[in-house]
Design a protein around this motif. Structure first.
Motif, short mmCIF file in Angstrom:
data_model
loop_
_atom_site.label_atom_id
_atom_site.label_comp_id
_atom_site.label_asym_id
_atom_site.label_seq_id
_atom_site.Cartn_x
_atom_site.Cartn_y
_atom_site.Cartn_z
N GLY A 7 0.89 -1.39 0.12
CA GLY A 7 0.10 0.02 -0.07
C GLY A 7 0.72 1.33 -0.12
O GLY A 7 0.38 2.23 0.45
N LYS A 8 2.10 1.27 -0.49
CA LYS A 8 2.88 2.38 -0.43
C LYS A 8 2.42 3.55 -1.48
O LYS A 8 2.34 4.70 -1.10
N THR A 9 2.01 3.17 -2.74
CA THR A 9 1.64 3.82 -3.78
C THR A 9 0.32 4.59 -3.08
O THR A 9 0.14 5.90 -3.10
N GLU A 10 -0.62 3.90 -2.51
CA GLU A 10 -1.70 4.60 -2.02
C GLU A 10 -1.43 5.41 -0.81
O GLU A 10 -2.11 6.57 -0.86
N ALA A 11 -0.50 5.15 -0.04
CA ALA A 11 -0.36 5.95 1.17
C ALA A 11 0.31 7.38 0.69
O ALA A 11 0.12 8.49 0.97
N ASN B 36 -1.77 -3.36 -9.11
CA ASN B 36 -1.36 -1.80 -9.46
C ASN B 36 0.13 -1.82 -9.07
O ASN B 36 0.66 -0.62 -8.45
N SER B 37 0.93 -2.60 -9.38
CA SER B 37 2.47 -2.54 -8.68
C SER B 37 3.18 -1.41 -9.48
O SER B 37 3.07 -1.64 -10.71
N SER B 38 3.73 -0.75 -8.61
CA SER B 38 4.74 0.14 -9.20
C SER B 38 6.14 -0.34 -9.87
O SER B 38 6.53 -1.16 -8.86
N1 LIG Z 1 -5.63 2.49 2.22
C1 LIG Z 1 -6.03 1.71 1.59
N2 LIG Z 1 -7.19 1.50 1.27
C2 LIG Z 1 -7.70 0.55 0.42
N3 LIG Z 1 -7.12 -0.18 -0.33
C3 LIG Z 1 -5.72 -0.07 -0.45
C4 LIG Z 1 -5.18 0.69 0.44
N4 LIG Z 1 -3.71 0.60 0.37
C5 LIG Z 1 -3.52 -0.21 -0.76
N5 LIG Z 1 -4.80 -0.59 -1.11
C6 LIG Z 1 -4.99 -1.70 -2.19
O1 LIG Z 1 -3.95 -2.29 -2.26
C7 LIG Z 1 -3.33 -2.15 -3.64
C8 LIG Z 1 -1.83 -2.23 -3.51
O2 LIG Z 1 -1.35 -0.96 -3.04
P1 LIG Z 1 -0.37 -0.26 -3.57
O3 LIG Z 1 -0.19 -0.07 -5.18
O4 LIG Z 1 -0.32 1.13 -2.97
O5 LIG Z 1 1.04 -0.92 -3.12
P2 LIG Z 1 2.44 -0.68 -3.23
O6 LIG Z 1 3.29 -0.85 -2.13
O7 LIG Z 1 2.89 0.56 -4.17
O8 LIG Z 1 3.25 -2.05 -4.11
P3 LIG Z 1 4.42 -1.98 -5.11
O9 LIG Z 1 5.49 -1.94 -4.31
O10 LIG Z 1 3.99 -3.11 -5.71
O11 LIG Z 1 4.24 -0.63 -6.09
C9 LIG Z 1 -3.91 -1.13 -4.21
O12 LIG Z 1 -4.14 -1.17 -5.62
C10 LIG Z 1 -5.33 -1.08 -3.51
O13 LIG Z 1 -6.33 -1.94 -3.96
#
Ligand SMILES: Nc1ncnc2c1ncn2[C@@H]1O[C@H](COP(=O)(O)OP(=O)(O)OP(=O)(O)O)[C@@H](O)[C@H]1O
Ligand SMILES: [Mg+2]
Length: 1048
Positions: free
Chosen positions: A111-115, A160-162
């Motif tokens: 959930g890094k990108t979402e954060a 939705n992996s970065s």
């Molecule tokens: N706070 C949140 N509320 C609801 N869903 C979330 C939240 N955070 C993450 N998610 C869900 O988890 C999925 C993955 O999150 P995200 O893309 O942020 O991961 P990441 O840590 O960026 O991964 P990567 O390293 O692969 O990019 C998102 O597409 C979303 O569906």
């Protein structure tokens, strides 16, 4: 100290801050996280670090309403949230002028990108407003969908992996309004362009384009909607749950427009994407050279031709570039043909290069739009969202660098939160018991050491002349790290007699902080070299497509250099080093993301999986250090600067040392001694509550001071205003008084001068009077008056009216001043005329006029018959007395003439009948005789006539009232009727006057009484209805004492 408002924390699930956890063990920590996760409380604190467990579902805790809430409260007052962390970072940046960085770490899918998006949206919502600011915000926010489309992909772990690392610096002005930003990207996983693992997809943009473009656009790009037609999308995972490619395509186009991409630019980007897709479909076939050497050719020229059309490239050029290779040395050029495998490799290398360069160009182009043009000093908030730690089945070079990067971030965390903190306590002389933690410096060193690191070895292998392969590289590593505790491979295991059948021959394993990862060295050398055959870059540069051409500027023969470009590994290492430097210079804020399960499922909490993450993230150590340590520290100087206003002794002036000052301030606030520690250069505050308390006190004090300043300012302003008014008033009244006095003085002066002038004039006149003709005016006036009077009189003389007495005309006076004189003159003239008239009259005429005058005095205006008598001369004798001696005899001896002789009628008083008599009036008597016998019947002496009564009518009736009878034979008053009553009575009056000097009383009346012998008879005369002619009398007796006479 006031208790903090904890009401909002009541009913919290587990503990919100792991510092409060009891007992502090891994199991309880996990339990707490799980409990909270299951209750949809996905955020938990360790002090100021936010732990975020991916909920995999949309929770109702985001949006403007929550942003507004977190904006108004301090960190610990509301439930843990990323907004709270963003708020602290933003306020610290704005109010304390400290650059911030927000480090978001965690595994892929945690959930890094979402954060990072939450942080950005929070900051965008709370920072300044205005047209300019809003457009900057919009551009910054809209960079996300664009970068996600081109840099994110569905992986097994994350839909939705970065697939690139992103660090974004948001720059603010001194007010905290965003000015712009800079995005740095780290190593895009470009191998994905040509190959994806099973169940994974290529970058989103390819699917978005095919699903979202309308038919027209697809035709222009010579594409078909069906993804199965593209070999680079061959995994055929066309749809991903929760991702709508078509609508995302619209959103991306829109976002690009908002950022500032022109229509042509967007079109060109899409053309390059189409080029990559089409390139994947270019198939090679064997083609043997004349000398039997196997070569290659393009199987179906159509694809290449279409590519040529899209980007303006000759298909032969492309074919040549793909199927042959030119070796250039300083002296000669040698062209060798490529076999099918090599040609396919060249094609894929080209596709990967085009895509990754396009991605770099996009970042560059976005930076162009969002860059800050003003030169003012900026505050920076960096948000780091880098690909998470990855352990795949088959880990290659990409995973190696990704994990290296994560290792470095962990190092930052360790350095700043664990190591640095503990060392600081020691440095500052604060009593401290060490907390053990794992320092990953050794792993970092293993990878990045300049001479003896894996990356250095890789570079060395790449540059080394001679036969170089991935296995020689592995051999080198085995040799170098045979004793390294974090490195192992088949060789090192064998040496230590370990048997591990999971370890592949081409693999080495690194014990990362987050776990052991086995990397397959196949492709390491190639990927590190990252070389593109010059033929390909030349061919691309030849294209007419401006964007494509600009991506391959090294293809320009003029720019061609034989120098090797830096390897991918060293590039990555140096950019990571720059990033680390930038992070160390800022105040870090951590969001540590945790993945609750491997299946992207909501509500599933895998304790084992989380336990691993908790362990490698060092959360437990983190809690221990936080617990034992102090939440906040600051140098004495800056601390004193901020809080000295809280104490009377340090505010506004403090001359002693900073430390004493801080002790003074904190001492006065009577904080518990456990809460504070005084180091050598810094003061330490144990709990955030105390800090918030201090901040609250400061805020209150600032309000007080602001009020004080306002008060003083207002007082000062009123005073100065009053003084100004007073001064003005004095000035105005001075001027007014002065002016009034001046005017007064002027008047007095003018009056004095006037009086003086008069007096002087008077004196002068007095002195000089004798020299003047003082009487001249009077003389002149007199003269003029006289001459006017003379003129008037002479005029009058010449204009005199006739001398006729009856002519009353008289000229008017020419001037008013002569009015009196004129009247007098008129009177005189009239009197003179009268005198003249009288003078010419005979004595008889005079006598007659006298009688007439007397008659007028007696009867004028009283008797109706008077006017008729005026013109008729009094004849006196109406019976021919001269010729009748008998009648003359009646006079007897009496001297003098008979004044009147006429025939009258005597009214018989007894019956009212009349009888004719002759009446003679002499100077002394009235004699009545019979008409026939001429014998005096009645002789009345005038002296016995007391009065006469006549009527006012035309008639001739009159009564002679006699005085009291002296002799008894008197019969009393006599009633007579005369035709000349006026003449008769006038003459009688005069005769009585002459004889007795008595005025006879002549009464004009209609009612009178007539005296008889003894009794009186009342005579009442009435006017009858007859008119004109001779008057006739009818006398009627009414009773004994009344006689009514009707005059006709
Ligand atoms: N706070 C949140 N509320 C609801 N869903 C979330 C939240 N955070 C993450 N998610 C869900 O988890 C999925 C993955 O999150 P995200 O893309 O942020 O991961 P990441 O840590 O960026 O991964 P990567 O390293 O692969 O990019 C998102 O597409 C979303 O569906
Ligand atoms: Mg991500």
């Amino acid at each position: 100290m006031q208790p903090l408002n904890m009401s909002l924390m009541e009913g919290s699930v587990g503990v919100q801050d792991l510092i409060l956890l009891e007992p502090l063990e891994e199991a309880s920590l996990l339990k707490n996280l799980q409990l909270r996760f299951e209750n949809k409380e996905v955020y938990t604190y360790i002090g100021n670090v936010v732990i975020s467990v991916n909920p995999y579902q949309q929770l109702p805790i985001y949006g403007p309403e929550f942003i507004a809430k977190y904006r108004d409260y301090t960190f610990y007052e509301l439930k843990p949230h990323i907004y709270a962390l963003a708020n602290v970072a933003y306020q610290s940046l704005r109010d304390r002028d400290r650059d911030q960085c927000i480090l978001i770490t965690g595994e892929s899918g945690a959930g890094k990108t979402e954060a990072s998006k939450l942080v950005m949206s929070y900051v965008a919502a709370v920072c300044g407003k205005g047209e300019q600011v809003n457009s900057v915000k919009e551009q910054l926010l809209q960079s996300n969908p664009v970068l996600e489309a081109f840099g994110n992909a569905k992986t097994i772990r994350n839909n939705n992996s970065s697939r690139f690392g992103k660090y974004m610096d948001i720059e603010f002005d001194f007010k905290g309004s965003p000015l712009g930003g800079v995005i740095t990207n780290y190593l895009l996983e470009k191998s994905r362009v040509v190959k994806q693992l099973k169940g994974e997809r290529n970058f989103h943009i390819f699917y978005q384009l095919l699903a979202g473009a309308d038919a027209e656009l697809l035709k222009a790009l010579k594409l078909e909607r069906d993804i199965s037609g593209y070999s680079y999308l061959k995994q055929k995972v066309s749809r991903v749950d929760g991702i709508d490619d078509a609508s995302n395509f619209k959103a991306v186009q829109n976002a690009m427009t908002v950022i500032g991409f022109s229509k042509e630019e967007i079109q060109q980007v899409l053309e390059v994407i189409a080029l990559v897709l089409k390139l994947g479909n270019v198939e090679m076939t064997d083609e043997f050279q004349a000398d039997g050497i196997p070569g290659s050719a393009i199987r179906d020229g159509r694809g290449v031709q279409e590519i040529g059309k899209i980007v303006g490239l000759k298909s032969e050029d492309l074919e040549r570039a793909l199927c042959s290779r030119t070796m250039e040395t300083a002296k000669e050029k040698v062209v060798t043909v490529l076999n099918v495998i090599q040609a396919q490799y060249a094609r894929d290398a080209l596709a990967k290069n085009i895509y990754s360069r396009l991605f770099d160009w996009l970042i560059h182009r976005i930076n162009e739009s969002i860059k800050v043009s003003t030169g003012e000093r900026k505050k920076v908030m960096g948000v780091l969202d880098i690909y998470g730690f990855e352990i795949l089945e088959n880990n290659s070079f990409e995973q190696f660098v990704i994990n290296y990067c994560n290792e470095k971030l962990q190092q930052v965390f360790i350095e700043l939160t664990l190591k640095e903190e503990q060392e600081e306590y020691k440095r500052e002389g604060i009593p401290w018991t060490n907390v053990d933690y794992f320092d990953n410096g050794i792993i970092c060193n293993l990878i990045e050491h300049n001479q003896r690191g894996i990356l250095a070895m890789l570079d060395e292998e790449c540059l080394r002349p001679g036969v170089v392969s991935d296995s020689t590289f592995l051999a080198k590593l085995n040799q170098l790290f045979s004793k390294h505790s974090h490195y192992e491979s088949k060789v090192t295991q064998n040496a230590q007699r370990q048997y591990d059948h999971s370890m592949g021959l081409n693999c080495f394993r690194i014990y990362h902080y987050a776990g052991k990862v086995m990397y397959n060295v196949t492709g390491f050398i190639d990927k590190n070299n990252d070389l593109l055959f010059r033929d390909l870059s030349r061919a691309m540069w030849k294209a007419r497509h401006p964007l494509l051409r600009s991506l391959f500027s090294e293809g320009d023969p003029k720019q061609a250099s034989l120098k090797r470009p830096p390897t991918a590994g060293s590039q990555f290492k140096s950019s990571v080093a720059i990033l680390m430097k930038s992070l160390y210079s800022k105040n870090p804020n951590y969001i540590r993301c945790i993945k609750p399960n491997e299946y992207q499922q909501r509500g599933q909490f895998s304790s084992e999986l989380v336990a691993v993450q908790v362990r490698y993230l060092g959360l437990l150590e983190n809690v221990r250090v936080r617990r034992a340590g102090y939440a906040y520290r600051q140098g004495y100087k800056s601390f004193l600067e901020r809080y000295r206003l809280l104490s009377q002794s340090t505010w506004p002036h403090w001359n002693k040392g900073d430390r004493e000052g801080v002790e003074k301030v904190l001492g006065e606030l009577s904080l518990s001694s456990e809460e504070l520690a005084f180091g050598k250069t810094k003061v330490f505050i144990r709990s955030p509550k105390t800090l918030f308390y201090l901040e609250e006190q400061r805020r209150l004090r600032l309000q007080q001071l602001a009020t004080l300043i306002q008060k003083i300012y207002r007082g000062w302003r009123c005073r100065t205003h009053y003084q100004q008014m007073r001064k003005s008033q004095i000035l105005i009244s001075a001027w007014f008084r002065g002016n009034r006095q001046k005017k007064h003085y002027g008047k007095m002066k003018a009056s004095a001068v006037l009086i003086q002038a008069f007096v002087r004039g008077w004196k002068a006149r007095k002195n000089y009077r004798k020299y003047f003709r003082s009487g001249a005016a009077l003389t002149l006036a007199d003269f003029i008056y006289k001459s006017i009077a003379q003129k008037f009189l002479l005029g009058l003389k010449n204009n005199l009216p006739s001398a006729n007495v009856l002519d009353r005309r008289w000229p008017a006076a020419p001037y008013k001043c002569f009015d009196r004189a004129n009247q007098d003159l008129r009177q005189l003239y009239h009197q003179w005329k009268c005198k003249k008239f009288l003078d010419q009259l005979s004595p008889k005429q005079v006598q007659m006029l006298k009688e007439k005058l007397c008659a007028s005095e007696l009867f004028k205006g009283k008797k109706a018959s008077y006017p008729q008598s005026v013109p008729i001369p009094f004849r006196g004798d109406y019976i021919g007395l001269q010729g009748n001696p008998k009648l003359q005899k009646l006079k007897g001896r009496e001297e003098g003439p008979v004044l009147v002789a006429e025939t009258v009628k005597k009214v018989n008083r007894g019956n009212g009948k009349t009888s004719t008599r002759i009446l003679l009036l002499t100077k002394r008597h009235v004699i009545l005789t019979d008409t026939k016998k001429y014998q005096a019947k009645i002789v009345i002496g005038l002296n016995s006539v007391a009065g006469v009564s006549v009527t006012s009518f035309q008639d001739g009736l009159f009564s002679l009232h006699l005085s009291e009878p002296s002799s008894g034979d008197s019969k009393g008053d006599i009633l007579l009727v005369s035709d000349h009553v006026v003449e008769l009575l006038t003459k009688m009056y005069q005769a009585v006057l002459d004889a007795t000097q008595r005025q006879l009383s002549v009464t004009v009346t209609e009612k009178f009484s007539v005296r008889f012998k003894e009794s009186n008879v009342a005579v009442k005369v009435v006017q009858g209805s007859g008119s004109g002619g001779k008057s006739k009398l009818i006398c009627k007796k009414k009773g004994n004492h009344c006689l009514e006479v009707t005059v006709q």
